[in-house]
Design an enzyme around this catalytic site. Structure first.
Site, PDB file in Angstrom:
ATOM      1  N   CYS A   1      35.173  57.722  25.374  1.00  0.00           N
ATOM      2  CA  CYS A   1      35.849  57.300  26.698  1.00  0.00           C
ATOM      3  C   CYS A   1      36.916  56.335  26.070  1.00  0.00           C
ATOM      4  O   CYS A   1      38.022  56.327  26.301  1.00  0.00           O
ATOM      5  CB  CYS A   1      35.074  56.887  27.757  1.00  0.00           C
ATOM      6  SG  CYS A   1      34.142  58.100  28.402  1.00  0.00           S
TER       7      CYS A   1
ATOM      8  N   CYS B   1      20.651  22.771  38.806  1.00  0.00           N
ATOM      9  CA  CYS B   1      21.653  23.022  37.637  1.00  0.00           C
ATOM     10  C   CYS B   1      22.589  21.661  37.728  1.00  0.00           C
ATOM     11  O   CYS B   1      22.976  21.312  36.660  1.00  0.00           O
ATOM     12  CB  CYS B   1      22.445  24.188  37.974  1.00  0.00           C
ATOM     13  SG  CYS B   1      21.579  25.998  38.277  1.00  0.00           S
TER      14      CYS B   1
ATOM     15  N   HIS C   1      24.194  19.445  34.496  1.00  0.00           N
ATOM     16  CA  HIS C   1      25.470  19.876  34.283  1.00  0.00           C
ATOM     17  C   HIS C   1      26.697  19.484  35.061  1.00  0.00           C
ATOM     18  O   HIS C   1      27.836  19.503  34.442  1.00  0.00           O
ATOM     19  CB  HIS C   1      25.321  21.382  34.076  1.00  0.00           C
ATOM     20  CG  HIS C   1      24.533  21.830  33.193  1.00  0.00           C
ATOM     21  ND1 HIS C   1      24.343  21.552  31.581  1.00  0.00           N
ATOM     22  CD2 HIS C   1      22.992  22.407  33.072  1.00  0.00           C
ATOM     23  CE1 HIS C   1      23.252  21.932  31.126  1.00  0.00           C
ATOM     24  NE2 HIS C   1      22.499  22.394  31.897  1.00  0.00           N
TER      25      HIS C   1
ATOM     26  N   CYS D   1      16.274  27.196  30.968  1.00  0.00           N
ATOM     27  CA  CYS D   1      16.696  26.102  31.977  1.00  0.00           C
ATOM     28  C   CYS D   1      15.779  25.948  33.029  1.00  0.00           C
ATOM     29  O   CYS D   1      15.025  24.831  33.382  1.00  0.00           O
ATOM     30  CB  CYS D   1      18.188  26.344  32.507  1.00  0.00           C
ATOM     31  SG  CYS D   1      19.163  25.646  31.374  1.00  0.00           S
TER      32      CYS D   1
END
Lengths: 110, 286, 159
Positions: B104, B202, B206, B247
């Site tokens: 494809c 999180c 971060h 994490c």
């Protein structure tokens, strides 16, 4: 997995006489150290590593290494070979289980 | 600076080698650490509108010279073992329909350019958000009528990396509007939700504390632009969801399943937090 | 199990307290694995070079190692020695040992005059901060030894 232990080699296809060629190799291998325990059973996973690497130039071993479980997974090896006559470079990885994985390629020296 | 130093001292306090790291962090700029973020020698990308970050920084700039060298050289980068497998699988016929990816999509460089940079995406037929791994498996089950690849299998990792690599250097460009909006919101909620015995979100690492040390580890912005990534810790290529699970476990929370709705939603939100960062797949991290 | 909070509640203060507590717990949990020591390195060395007493090779053997390794699973290791690499004078072997791994042997590189250069590199596993010892055997029978320390980062989320 069918493609397991597939070598990758970066070496020149041509060289001039006396030229010192840098060669880099890599092969996929878990390098099971024999120090790890199975998380479920708590039993030690048997060691299975590539214990020897060889580079042959027209059939003669020009560089080799004996490897221990302290070598990282997917072992990488960079070294040098001095170009002599045209012919073949062969790379061999010897597994603990007796298997030998190999790769060879032509080298033209002119 | 004082505040930062205290935090670092606390964070690395239990480590023998930690003292040296703290000392060098506060010392003169003449002492280079080799880590671009710490040495102030890194590239930034402007944050998208509404971003809580003042600038976007790839995780690449938080790593040592030795780790970055592995990523910089396509030969030394062990992820290319999986990439080569992906390339072979691209034209391997499998399944009842007797087709391969190439049947494809033909030339991967032309057809897949930019595709990996735009996932996760809303999938109309299922009414859900899907990521690249799920898109690949849908192609297998629906078009090729082949078995889906298992999550974290060498095949799925190799193909995901191979497809995403076709967008290398292109900016991450996900859509968070229209039908994707509710999934984006769920992903955002997940990001700020404290969880686990350590009660951390999180964002704790971060967003609020990137650039600081958590014990001996330099925290990055937790960007996803290099996934699937070869992690030195894993000694293999791994998915973003595997990293999420790691994490979550680190904060002593029960991780969700690979490919779960929770993680796909988070993946979209995280991609937007790095909207504009160049795709680095396959990156190398610690 | 989870506590919903709003974004501003995630502060550095909260981070410091939880991380300090977490690292104490992690340090306690990390049981010390069995490891090599100097005697084991000496024994491993003897198995390879016999009774030869290595001379100081600090000026002879160059060890290419990071001072700090981000992760002990993949630490770059390079060795190189200046040598004409002729049939008369060449470096035969370089053996590498690690004194803090479960077993001290790492790798033995075997060179020949046709190697052209006595230089090789690979990647190794280091269980912790430790000394890397390199022993070189020359074609004339001389043996040299040098060593260097690599600090291995353990902890945080990368360890």
């Amino acid at each position: 997995m069918a493609k397991k232990h597939k070598p990758r080699v970066k070496a020149p296809k041509t060289a001039s006489p006396g030229e010192v060629m840098e060669i880099k190799t890599l092969i996929s291998h878990e390098m099971e150290s024999g120090q790890r325990k199975d998380r479920k059973t708590g039993e030690l996973i048997p060691r299975q590593i590539i214990n020897r690497f060889e580079c042959k130039y027209n059939g003669e071993t020009v560089f080799s290494a004996d490897m221990h479980p302290a070598i990282s997974a997917n072992p990488y090896m960079a070294f040098y070979v001095k170009a002599g006559e045209s012919g073949e470079l062969e790379f061999l990885w010897h597994d603990d289980n007796g298997d030998v994985y190999s790769h060879s390629q032509k080298l033209e020296v002119a | 600076m004082t505040f930062k130093t205290i935090a670092i001292a606390l964070a690395v306090g239990s480590l023998a080698g930690g003292a040296a790291l703290v000392a060098s962090y506060g010392s003169s700029a003449a002492d280079k650490s080799g880590i671009p973020y710490r040495d102030g020698e890194y590239e930034t990308v402007e944050a998208p509108e509404g971003s809580p970050l003042s600038e976007l920084i790839s995780g690449y700039y938080f790593r040592t010279p030795e780790t970055r060298e592995l990523q910089d050289d396509d030969f030394m980068n062990p992820a290319f073992i999986w990439m080569e497998q992906g390339a072979e699988l691209w034209s391997t016929v499998e399944g009842e329909a007797g087709e391969s990816c190439a049947s494809c999509h033909e030339d991967v460089e032309a057809s897949m350019k930019g595709v990996g940079a735009s996932y996760p995406k809303y999938h109309e037929a299922s009414g859900k958000l899907i990521n690249l791994e799920q898109r690949i498996n849908l192609c297998r089950t629906e078009s090729m009528q082949a078995e889906p690849w298992k999550w974290e299998s060498d095949e799925l990792l190799g193909m995901t990396a191979y497809v995403r690599h076709q967008s290398k250097g292109m900016p991450v460009n996900v859509s968070i509007e229209g039908p994707a909006a509710p999934f984006f919101e769920k992903g955002k909620d997940f990001y700020y939700q404290r969880r686990g015995q350590l009660d951390m979100a999180c964002a704790t690492c971060h967003e609020v504390n990137y650039g600081m040390y958590i014990r001996a580890d330099l925290l990055s912005q937790g960007q996803s632009n290099g996934f699937p990534t070869y992690r030195l810790k894993w000694q293999k290529l791994g998915s973003l969801h595997r990293r999420f699970r790691g994490c979550n476990r680190q904060v002593r929370a029960v991780p969700y399943a690979n490919g779960s709705d929770e993680y796909v939603n988070l993946e979209l939100y995280l991609a937007w937090r790095g909207q504009g960062l160049p795709v680095e797949t396959p990156a190398v991290r610690q | 199990m989870t506590t919903p909070v709003t974004a501003p509640a995630i502060t550095r203060r909260h981070f410091m307290i939880t991380v300090a507590a977490g690292s104490a717990a992690a340090a306690w949990l990390a049981a010390a694995p069995a490891r090599a020591d100097k005697a084991m390195v000496d024994e491993a060395m003897k198995a390879l070079i016999g009774d030869a007493t290595p001379a100081d090779g600090a000026e002879i053997i160059r060890l290419d190692l990071p001072q700090i390794a981000e992760n002990g699973n993949t630490v770059p290791l390079g060795v190189s020695i200046d040598s004409p690499m002729t049939e008369d004078t060449y470096v035969k072997d370089v053996h590498v040992f690690a004194d803090g791994n479960p077993r001290p042997d790492v790798i033995s590189f075997h060179f020949t005059p046709k190697s052209g250069l006595a230089e090789a590199s690979t990647r190794m596993r280091l269980a912790q901060t430790q000394n890397i010892v390199a022993v070189a055997e020359m074609s004339d029978g001389k043996v040299y030894m040098t060593q260097a320390e690599v600090k291995v980062t353990i902890g945080g989320c990368g360890g």
